[in-house]
Motif scaffolding. Structure first.
Motif, PDB file in Angstrom:
ATOM      1  N   VAL A 232       0.728  -1.259   0.030  1.00  0.00           N
ATOM      2  CA  VAL A 232       0.060  -0.008  -0.189  1.00  0.00           C
ATOM      3  C   VAL A 232       0.879   1.263   0.085  1.00  0.00           C
ATOM      4  CG1 VAL A 232      -1.729  -1.255   1.199  1.00  0.00           C
ATOM      5  CG2 VAL A 232      -0.246  -0.052   2.527  1.00  0.00           C
ATOM      6  N   GLU A 233       0.211   2.461  -0.238  1.00  0.00           N
ATOM      7  CA  GLU A 233       0.972   3.689  -0.229  1.00  0.00           C
ATOM      8  C   GLU A 233       1.766   3.850   1.261  1.00  0.00           C
ATOM      9  OE1 GLU A 233       1.609   5.759  -2.769  1.00  0.00           O
ATOM     10  OE2 GLU A 233       0.684   4.351  -4.255  1.00  0.00           O
ATOM     11  N   ALA A 234       3.090   4.454   1.077  1.00  0.00           N
ATOM     12  CA  ALA A 234       3.444   4.938   2.404  1.00  0.00           C
ATOM     13  C   ALA A 234       3.248   6.488   2.386  1.00  0.00           C
ATOM     14  CB  ALA A 234       5.009   5.008   2.290  1.00  0.00           C
ATOM     15  N   ILE A 235       2.458   6.970   3.439  1.00  0.00           N
ATOM     16  CA  ILE A 235       1.918   8.224   3.484  1.00  0.00           C
ATOM     17  C   ILE A 235       2.948   8.981   4.537  1.00  0.00           C
ATOM     18  CG2 ILE A 235       0.080   9.480   4.075  1.00  0.00           C
ATOM     19  CD1 ILE A 235      -0.499   8.145   1.592  1.00  0.00           C
ATOM     20  N   GLY A 236       3.211  10.520   4.267  1.00  0.00           N
ATOM     21  CA  GLY A 236       3.729  11.282   5.046  1.00  0.00           C
ATOM     22  C   GLY A 236       4.484  12.500   4.694  1.00  0.00           C
ATOM     23  N   THR A 237       4.815  13.538   5.127  1.00  0.00           N
ATOM     24  CA  THR A 237       5.455  14.706   4.689  1.00  0.00           C
ATOM     25  C   THR A 237       6.453  15.035   5.611  1.00  0.00           C
ATOM     26  OG1 THR A 237       3.712  16.121   5.315  1.00  0.00           O
ATOM     27  CG2 THR A 237       3.694  15.180   2.918  1.00  0.00           C
ATOM     28  N   ASN A 238       6.107  16.026   6.372  1.00  0.00           N
ATOM     29  CA  ASN A 238       6.884  16.515   7.695  1.00  0.00           C
ATOM     30  C   ASN A 238       6.480  16.952   8.857  1.00  0.00           C
ATOM     31  OD1 ASN A 238       5.901  19.583   7.239  1.00  0.00           O
ATOM     32  ND2 ASN A 238       6.648  19.157   5.185  1.00  0.00           N
ATOM     33  N   ALA A 239       7.142  17.108   9.811  1.00  0.00           N
ATOM     34  CA  ALA A 239       6.952  17.532  11.085  1.00  0.00           C
ATOM     35  C   ALA A 239       7.305  18.531  11.885  1.00  0.00           C
ATOM     36  CB  ALA A 239       7.099  16.146  12.019  1.00  0.00           C
ATOM     37  N   HIS A 240       6.704  18.572  13.212  1.00  0.00           N
ATOM     38  CA  HIS A 240       7.160  20.081  13.782  1.00  0.00           C
ATOM     39  C   HIS A 240       8.785  20.083  14.163  1.00  0.00           C
ATOM     40  CE1 HIS A 240       2.941  19.167  15.045  1.00  0.00           C
ATOM     41  NE2 HIS A 240       3.140  20.563  15.010  1.00  0.00           N
ATOM     42  N   GLU A 241       9.328  18.758  14.208  1.00  0.00           N
ATOM     43  CA  GLU A 241      10.904  18.758  14.408  1.00  0.00           C
ATOM     44  C   GLU A 241      11.683  19.515  13.434  1.00  0.00           C
ATOM     45  OE1 GLU A 241      14.376  15.293  13.565  1.00  0.00           O
ATOM     46  OE2 GLU A 241      12.305  14.941  13.815  1.00  0.00           O
ATOM     47  N   LEU A 242      11.371  19.721  12.467  1.00  0.00           N
ATOM     48  CA  LEU A 242      12.080  20.695  11.364  1.00  0.00           C
ATOM     49  C   LEU A 242      12.349  21.944  11.647  1.00  0.00           C
ATOM     50  CD1 LEU A 242      11.282  19.300   7.647  1.00  0.00           C
ATOM     51  CD2 LEU A 242      13.412  18.877   9.195  1.00  0.00           C
ATOM     52  N   PRO A 243      10.891  22.760  12.128  1.00  0.00           N
ATOM     53  CA  PRO A 243      10.810  24.147  12.552  1.00  0.00           C
ATOM     54  C   PRO A 243      11.505  24.361  13.933  1.00  0.00           C
ATOM     55  CG  PRO A 243       8.631  23.516  12.269  1.00  0.00           C
ATOM     56  CD  PRO A 243       9.514  22.322  11.616  1.00  0.00           C
ATOM     57  N   MET A 244      11.289  23.462  14.604  1.00  0.00           N
ATOM     58  CA  MET A 244      11.999  23.543  16.103  1.00  0.00           C
ATOM     59  C   MET A 244      13.283  23.547  16.111  1.00  0.00           C
ATOM     60  SD  MET A 244       9.261  20.639  18.159  1.00  0.00           S
ATOM     61  CE  MET A 244      10.054  20.709  19.729  1.00  0.00           C
ATOM     62  N   VAL A 245      13.975  22.632  15.392  1.00  0.00           N
ATOM     63  CA  VAL A 245      15.342  22.914  15.384  1.00  0.00           C
ATOM     64  C   VAL A 245      16.088  23.974  14.482  1.00  0.00           C
ATOM     65  CG1 VAL A 245      17.643  21.292  14.737  1.00  0.00           C
ATOM     66  CG2 VAL A 245      15.688  20.186  15.668  1.00  0.00           C
ATOM     67  N   TYR A 246      15.619  24.251  13.188  1.00  0.00           N
ATOM     68  CA  TYR A 246      15.790  25.260  12.716  1.00  0.00           C
ATOM     69  C   TYR A 246      15.906  26.483  13.449  1.00  0.00           C
ATOM     70  CZ  TYR A 246      16.055  23.631   7.616  1.00  0.00           C
ATOM     71  OH  TYR A 246      16.615  23.009   6.443  1.00  0.00           O
ATOM     72  N   ALA A 247      14.956  26.785  14.155  1.00  0.00           N
ATOM     73  CA  ALA A 247      14.399  28.006  15.032  1.00  0.00           C
ATOM     74  C   ALA A 247      15.662  27.996  16.185  1.00  0.00           C
ATOM     75  CB  ALA A 247      13.235  27.966  15.777  1.00  0.00           C
ATOM     76  N   ALA A 248      15.839  26.607  16.803  1.00  0.00           N
ATOM     77  CA  ALA A 248      17.158  26.737  17.604  1.00  0.00           C
ATOM     78  C   ALA A 248      18.205  27.239  17.095  1.00  0.00           C
ATOM     79  CB  ALA A 248      16.947  25.318  18.377  1.00  0.00           C
ATOM     80  N   LEU A 249      18.476  26.811  15.989  1.00  0.00           N
ATOM     81  CA  LEU A 249      19.783  27.076  15.430  1.00  0.00           C
ATOM     82  C   LEU A 249      19.854  28.586  14.892  1.00  0.00           C
ATOM     83  CD1 LEU A 249      20.152  24.044  13.075  1.00  0.00           C
ATOM     84  CD2 LEU A 249      21.344  24.283  15.337  1.00  0.00           C
ATOM     85  N   ALA A 250      18.690  29.397  14.994  1.00  0.00           N
ATOM     86  CA  ALA A 250      18.984  30.753  14.587  1.00  0.00           C
ATOM     87  C   ALA A 250      19.535  31.759  15.688  1.00  0.00           C
ATOM     88  CB  ALA A 250      17.162  31.398  14.367  1.00  0.00           C
ATOM     89  N   ASP A 251      20.331  32.531  15.082  1.00  0.00           N
ATOM     90  CA  ASP A 251      21.097  33.558  15.873  1.00  0.00           C
ATOM     91  C   ASP A 251      20.403  34.708  16.210  1.00  0.00           C
ATOM     92  OD1 ASP A 251      23.498  31.775  15.956  1.00  0.00           O
ATOM     93  OD2 ASP A 251      24.041  32.422  13.990  1.00  0.00           O
ATOM     94  N   THR A 252      19.439  35.234  15.467  1.00  0.00           N
ATOM     95  CA  THR A 252      18.729  36.481  16.158  1.00  0.00           C
ATOM     96  C   THR A 252      17.254  36.090  15.956  1.00  0.00           C
ATOM     97  OG1 THR A 252      18.535  37.022  13.748  1.00  0.00           O
ATOM     98  CG2 THR A 252      20.767  37.704  14.849  1.00  0.00           C
ATOM     99  N   ASP A 253      16.475  37.146  16.517  1.00  0.00           N
ATOM    100  CA  ASP A 253      15.211  37.260  16.442  1.00  0.00           C
ATOM    101  C   ASP A 253      14.592  37.106  14.922  1.00  0.00           C
ATOM    102  OD1 ASP A 253      15.239  37.127  19.110  1.00  0.00           O
ATOM    103  OD2 ASP A 253      14.220  39.113  19.399  1.00  0.00           O
ATOM    104  N   ALA A 254      15.398  37.953  14.186  1.00  0.00           N
ATOM    105  CA  ALA A 254      14.872  38.091  12.689  1.00  0.00           C
ATOM    106  C   ALA A 254      14.937  36.694  12.000  1.00  0.00           C
ATOM    107  CB  ALA A 254      15.628  39.126  12.021  1.00  0.00           C
ATOM    108  N   GLU A 255      16.093  36.003  12.300  1.00  0.00           N
ATOM    109  CA  GLU A 255      16.332  34.749  11.946  1.00  0.00           C
ATOM    110  C   GLU A 255      15.282  33.707  12.347  1.00  0.00           C
ATOM    111  OE1 GLU A 255      20.521  33.301  12.473  1.00  0.00           O
ATOM    112  OE2 GLU A 255      21.254  35.117  10.977  1.00  0.00           O
ATOM    113  N   LEU A 256      15.194  33.987  13.660  1.00  0.00           N
ATOM    114  CA  LEU A 256      13.779  33.081  14.223  1.00  0.00           C
ATOM    115  C   LEU A 256      12.867  33.165  13.645  1.00  0.00           C
ATOM    116  CD1 LEU A 256      13.083  31.242  16.662  1.00  0.00           C
ATOM    117  CD2 LEU A 256      12.837  33.474  17.941  1.00  0.00           C
TER     118      LEU A 256
END
Length: 430
Positions: A232-256
């Motif tokens: 059967v088809e495998a279903i899925g795309t992305n989850a909260h993990e990506l923006p959570m980690v990208y945000a933590a890696l941001a250096d400034t409020d603007a990057e956040l």
């Protein structure tokens, strides 16, 4: 078909591995892993188990030696030749070679990194630390092991005929749900129940029930191993993990402030315009949509995973109209703690106004409520989240404050940056 009750009975005599394969995981984890591998592979990330249901004291129910035995077994796993061939050669979402050769070569040589386990206040503190692409693949197996061992602790006290009756009742419950859903034409339902399932065998049985009972209404499963075995088809795309980690890696409020959109820009490039589903609620849906770049309005749809689902769908429809898009052509995926009544109600409200679809999770693959004394098999809310990236804490705000996580001072900062005001708490069942 496997005799599940007999197999459970035999758990008492020898180890029966809970996780048998590295692809006994959700499809979105592999899709995200490839994106991370190409964009942020050097980030050092820590994942941690979080039991939101404090009344269930896992360290008092689950034997530590048995837990370590299962975790160590998972660390010994690597992709089989058949699994690699399926990932390399299968067509996913109409695209061949979804997984690129460089990523597949890395994945074929991967064995999961070590873990750290302690007991504290009746709970297990289970953490995983390492390069983001490798350590992120611990999330799903860690959850499935803890969920199933908790179930086994209850089932091990039951005799063989008790087990037969228990599973007969649970099977009847699932089929009664399927029977209600099969009467509604036009529904689109996928199995999203891997992370908090009762067991692998039970999830596999539920998928087989959906295949037979729902026909074309059943569009696939998030579980890669089951998708491969049941064709059967495998279903899925992305989850909260990506923006959570990208945000933590941001250096400034603007990057956040730009981090959630940078995630989707990288995602768009990684998947060449496929898999264009927005998950907007990590730091509040309202602010995300208000400041979203125009190109996101042209994406295929939105997944709703917190807050009031009807309110969130109305907000998405209004946003599309405001941006000059026809919401009747847009996909809205509902995926937050759904059961049959929720699915039928939301479909009745939004069919014809958009293309509603449903990711049916824990209450498909782990609804044993009321079937044993003390409701000891009722599902509960267990998550495994990225809690830091390069030494900085992660934050999740959600559209439900009961799902938020992070240090209080960082939560306050994120609310300011993303313009999150008062929120209405909603009880979290799963």
């Amino acid at each position: 078909m496997v005799d599940i009750a007999t197999r459970v009975w035999n758990h008492k005599w020898k180890i029966d591995p809970i996780v048998r394969s590295l692809i006994d995981t959700d499809f979105y984890k592999l899709l995200m892993c490839q994106s991370v591998f190409h964009n942020r592979r050097d980030a050092q990330v820590t994942f941690s188990l979080i039991n939101r249901t404090k009344s269930i004291r896992l360290a008092e129910l689950i034997d530590e030696a048995e837990l370590r035995e299962h975790l160590d077994y998972i660390r010994s796993l690597s992709l089989t030749r058949g699994e690699s061939t399926w990932l390399r050669g299968n067509t996913f979402y109409g695209k061949r070679q979804m997984f690129r050769p460089d990523f597949m070569e890395w994945l074929e040589h991967l064995q999961l990194p070590d873990y750290h386990l302690e007991k504290r206040d009746g709970q297990y503190e289970l953490t995983f630390e390492g390069p983001w692409p490798a350590v992120m693949l611990w999330e799903i197996p860690a959850l499935t092991v803890l969920m199933e061992l908790r179930g086994r602790a209850v089932l091990n006290r039951m005799e063989k005929f008790e087990l037969q009756v228990l599973y007969a009742r649970a099977m009847t419950r699932v089929w009664e749900k399927v029977d209600r859903l099969r009467k509604v034409p036009g529904l689109r339902i996928a199995d999203f129940g891997t992370r908090r399932r009762h067991s692998f065998l039970w999830q596999d049985w539920c998928v087989q029930a959906l295949i037979e009972g729902l026909g074309e209404t059943f569009i696939g499963t998030s579980n890669c191993l089951i998708a491969m075995r049941r064709e059967v088809e495998a279903i899925g795309t992305n989850a909260h993990e990506l923006p959570m980690v990208y945000a933590a890696l941001a250096d400034t409020d603007a990057e956040l402030a730009q981090a959630p959109y940078q995630v989707l820009a990288d995602w768009h490039q990684e998947h060449e315009g496929n898999l264009r589903i927005i998950l907007p609620d990590t730091f509040g849906t309202g602010g995300f949509l208000q400041h979203a770049p125009d190109w996101l309005a042209g994406w295929t749809g939105i997944r709703i995973d917190s807050g009031d689902p009807a309110e969130a769908a109305e907000r998405a429809i209004a946003w599309w109209i405001e941006r000059g898009e026809d919401p009747r052509e847009k996909l809205i995926i509902f995926s937050d703690g759904l059961d049959v009544d929720d699915i039928l109600s939301l479909y009745a409200q939004f069919a014809g106004r958009c293309r509603p679809s449903f990711g049916w999770g824990t209450l498909l693959t782990n609804d044993f409520r009321g079937l044993v004394p003390g409701d000891a098999l009722a599902p509960f809310s267990l998550v495994c989240k990225a809690v830091s990236a390069n030494g900085r804490p992660t934050v999740k705000l959600s559209d439900n404050p009961n799902k938020s996580m992070g240090p209080p001072e960082e939560i306050a900062r994120y609310k300011r940056v993303f313009g999150v005001g008062a929120q209405t708490p909603i009880d979290v069942l799963v």
